[in-house]
Design a protein around this motif. Structure first.
Motif, PDB file in Angstrom:
ATOM      1  N   LYS A  46     -51.594  37.797  87.969  1.00 16.45           N
ATOM      2  CA  LYS A  46     -51.550  36.368  87.672  1.00 16.45           C
ATOM      3  C   LYS A  46     -51.536  35.655  89.011  1.00 16.45           C
ATOM      4  O   LYS A  46     -50.730  35.953  89.884  1.00 16.45           O
ATOM      5  CB  LYS A  46     -50.306  36.006  86.871  1.00 16.45           C
ATOM      6  CG  LYS A  46     -50.256  34.544  86.509  1.00 16.45           C
ATOM      7  CD  LYS A  46     -49.070  34.216  85.646  1.00 16.45           C
ATOM      8  CE  LYS A  46     -49.124  32.739  85.304  1.00 16.45           C
ATOM      9  NZ  LYS A  46     -47.981  32.337  84.501  1.00 16.45           N
ATOM     10  N   LEU A  47     -52.462  34.708  89.152  1.00 17.69           N
ATOM     11  CA  LEU A  47     -52.605  33.980  90.406  1.00 17.69           C
ATOM     12  C   LEU A  47     -52.037  32.569  90.269  1.00 17.69           C
ATOM     13  O   LEU A  47     -51.779  32.105  89.154  1.00 17.69           O
ATOM     14  CB  LEU A  47     -54.084  33.915  90.809  1.00 17.69           C
ATOM     15  CG  LEU A  47     -54.802  35.257  90.919  1.00 17.69           C
ATOM     16  CD1 LEU A  47     -56.295  35.058  91.106  1.00 17.69           C
ATOM     17  CD2 LEU A  47     -54.224  36.066  92.056  1.00 17.69           C
ATOM     18  N   SER A  48     -51.875  31.903  91.381  1.00 20.12           N
ATOM     19  CA  SER A  48     -51.378  30.525  91.351  1.00 20.12           C
ATOM     20  C   SER A  48     -52.387  29.648  90.610  1.00 20.12           C
ATOM     21  O   SER A  48     -53.564  29.984  90.494  1.00 20.12           O
ATOM     22  CB  SER A  48     -51.167  30.022  92.779  1.00 20.12           C
ATOM     23  OG  SER A  48     -52.392  30.051  93.483  1.00 20.12           O
ATOM     24  N   GLY A  49     -51.937  28.524  90.128  1.00 19.22           N
ATOM     25  CA  GLY A  49     -52.817  27.621  89.394  1.00 19.22           C
ATOM     26  C   GLY A  49     -53.189  28.137  88.022  1.00 19.22           C
ATOM     27  O   GLY A  49     -54.231  27.787  87.502  1.00 19.22           O
ATOM     28  N   ASP A  50     -52.349  28.975  87.426  1.00 14.21           N
ATOM     29  CA  ASP A  50     -52.556  29.555  86.096  1.00 14.21           C
ATOM     30  C   ASP A  50     -53.888  30.303  85.989  1.00 14.21           C
ATOM     31  O   ASP A  50     -54.534  30.303  84.949  1.00 14.21           O
ATOM     32  CB  ASP A  50     -52.445  28.474  85.017  1.00 14.21           C
ATOM     33  CG  ASP A  50     -52.109  29.066  83.665  1.00 14.21           C
ATOM     34  OD1 ASP A  50     -51.364  30.078  83.628  1.00 14.21           O
ATOM     35  OD2 ASP A  50     -52.602  28.543  82.642  1.00 14.21           O
ATOM     36  N   ARG A  51     -54.316  30.932  87.089  1.00 12.46           N
ATOM     37  CA  ARG A  51     -55.522  31.776  87.089  1.00 12.46           C
ATOM     38  C   ARG A  51     -55.089  33.219  86.900  1.00 12.46           C
ATOM     39  O   ARG A  51     -53.988  33.600  87.247  1.00 12.46           O
ATOM     40  CB  ARG A  51     -56.285  31.642  88.409  1.00 12.46           C
ATOM     41  CG  ARG A  51     -56.776  30.233  88.684  1.00 12.46           C
ATOM     42  CD  ARG A  51     -57.390  30.116  90.070  1.00 12.46           C
ATOM     43  NE  ARG A  51     -56.374  30.426  91.084  1.00 12.46           N
ATOM     44  CZ  ARG A  51     -56.629  30.984  92.253  1.00 12.46           C
ATOM     45  NH1 ARG A  51     -57.848  31.334  92.577  1.00 12.46           N
ATOM     46  NH2 ARG A  51     -55.661  31.222  93.108  1.00 12.46           N
ATOM     47  N   ARG A  52     -55.989  34.013  86.352  1.00  7.60           N
ATOM     48  CA  ARG A  52     -55.709  35.433  86.138  1.00  7.60           C
ATOM     49  C   ARG A  52     -56.933  36.241  86.547  1.00  7.60           C
ATOM     50  O   ARG A  52     -58.056  35.763  86.444  1.00  7.60           O
ATOM     51  CB  ARG A  52     -55.370  35.692  84.677  1.00  7.60           C
ATOM     52  CG  ARG A  52     -54.049  35.077  84.276  1.00  7.60           C
ATOM     53  CD  ARG A  52     -53.893  35.033  82.765  1.00  7.60           C
ATOM     54  NE  ARG A  52     -52.607  34.539  82.370  1.00  7.60           N
ATOM     55  CZ  ARG A  52     -52.275  33.260  82.308  1.00  7.60           C
ATOM     56  NH1 ARG A  52     -53.145  32.341  82.665  1.00  7.60           N
ATOM     57  NH2 ARG A  52     -51.076  32.891  81.913  1.00  7.60           N
ATOM     58  N   ALA A  53     -56.697  37.477  86.978  1.00  7.51           N
ATOM     59  CA  ALA A  53     -57.803  38.323  87.426  1.00  7.51           C
ATOM     60  C   ALA A  53     -57.377  39.783  87.357  1.00  7.51           C
ATOM     61  O   ALA A  53     -56.248  40.093  86.976  1.00  7.51           O
ATOM     62  CB  ALA A  53     -58.213  37.948  88.849  1.00  7.51           C
ATOM     63  N   GLN A  54     -58.303  40.653  87.734  1.00  5.86           N
ATOM     64  CA  GLN A  54     -58.018  42.085  87.831  1.00  5.86           C
ATOM     65  C   GLN A  54     -58.312  42.555  89.247  1.00  5.86           C
ATOM     66  O   GLN A  54     -59.427  42.400  89.737  1.00  5.86           O
ATOM     67  CB  GLN A  54     -58.922  42.899  86.902  1.00  5.86           C
ATOM     68  CG  GLN A  54     -58.551  42.885  85.462  1.00  5.86           C
ATOM     69  CD  GLN A  54     -59.415  43.872  84.703  1.00  5.86           C
ATOM     70  OE1 GLN A  54     -59.198  45.070  84.780  1.00  5.86           O
ATOM     71  NE2 GLN A  54     -60.396  43.365  83.972  1.00  5.86           N
ATOM     72  N   ALA A  55     -57.309  43.108  89.890  1.00  2.00           N
ATOM     73  CA  ALA A  55     -57.543  43.860  91.116  1.00  2.00           C
ATOM     74  C   ALA A  55     -57.980  45.247  90.653  1.00  2.00           C
ATOM     75  O   ALA A  55     -57.799  45.598  89.490  1.00  2.00           O
ATOM     76  CB  ALA A  55     -56.267  43.925  91.945  1.00  2.00           C
ATOM     77  N   TRP A  56     -58.530  46.072  91.520  1.00  2.00           N
ATOM     78  CA  TRP A  56     -59.002  47.387  91.106  1.00  2.00           C
ATOM     79  C   TRP A  56     -59.028  48.329  92.299  1.00  2.00           C
ATOM     80  O   TRP A  56     -59.093  47.909  93.449  1.00  2.00           O
ATOM     81  CB  TRP A  56     -60.393  47.311  90.480  1.00  2.00           C
ATOM     82  CG  TRP A  56     -61.318  46.383  91.199  1.00  2.00           C
ATOM     83  CD1 TRP A  56     -61.585  45.089  90.860  1.00  2.00           C
ATOM     84  CD2 TRP A  56     -62.070  46.647  92.394  1.00  2.00           C
ATOM     85  NE1 TRP A  56     -62.466  44.545  91.771  1.00  2.00           N
ATOM     86  CE2 TRP A  56     -62.773  45.468  92.719  1.00  2.00           C
ATOM     87  CE3 TRP A  56     -62.211  47.745  93.216  1.00  2.00           C
ATOM     88  CZ2 TRP A  56     -63.614  45.374  93.823  1.00  2.00           C
ATOM     89  CZ3 TRP A  56     -63.046  47.655  94.327  1.00  2.00           C
ATOM     90  CH2 TRP A  56     -63.732  46.480  94.608  1.00  2.00           C
ATOM     91  N   ALA A  57     -58.959  49.614  91.987  1.00  2.00           N
ATOM     92  CA  ALA A  57     -59.040  50.655  93.010  1.00  2.00           C
ATOM     93  C   ALA A  57     -59.213  52.008  92.341  1.00  2.00           C
ATOM     94  O   ALA A  57     -58.893  52.169  91.158  1.00  2.00           O
ATOM     95  CB  ALA A  57     -57.776  50.667  93.871  1.00  2.00           C
TER      96      ALA A  57
END
Length: 156
Positions: free
Chosen positions: A125-136
């Protein structure tokens, strides 16, 4: 004099060992020529060497740009996208059980259309109510490192 930031996690994206396939292909082609009685003619093995090594060189270069991961105490770089760790508010828990977590539908970091093949996503969960997926590839190692630096940043 500037010092390089301490790298907590790193994946190069692709190994240079793939470039060995060009010389291997050339040697195999030379072996096929000699064993079939055609004799040794360097043109065809040379073509195999150049074409296979060149093509794989492009693929390795692209993978090292677009699927590499680097984590420091200041930023997370996923391919060509870099986000500051101060922008990460939360790391979602790992998927557990048959139910697919909602974070697995979030956009993947980097300029790719999804989580690269062979990698596993980590919901953030990122600032500004943004969401994403990190990956590895070694996602558990990245998750542990991310959790430790994000929790450290929240505590300070």
């Amino acid at each position: 004099m500037t010092s390089d930031p301490e790298i907590l996690f790193h994946e190069p994206g692709a190994t240079l060992w793939w470039l060995a396939a060009g010389p291997v292909a050339a040697v195999l082609m030379m072996f096929i020529q000699v064993s079939s009685g055609y004799g040794w003619h360097p043109l065809l093995p040379g073509v195999f060497l150049v074409l296979v090594t060149g093509f794989l060189g492009l693929q390795v270069k692209a993978a090292r740009i677009h699927t590499s991961v680097e984590l420091t105490r200041e930023y997370l770089r996923q391919g060509t996208e870099t986000i500051l760790l101060s922008e990460i508010a939360r790391i979602y828990p790992e998927a557990d059980g048959p139910e697919v977590p909602k974070w697995q539908s979030y956009r993947a970091l980097g300029e790719l259309t999804g989580v690269p093949r062979g990698r596993t996503g980590i919901g953030v969960k990122l600032s500004g109510d943004r969401r994403a997926q990190a990956w590895a590839r070694r996602h558990r190692n990245l998750r542990a490192a991310l959790v430790s630096v994000v929790d450290e940043g929240v505590a300070s």
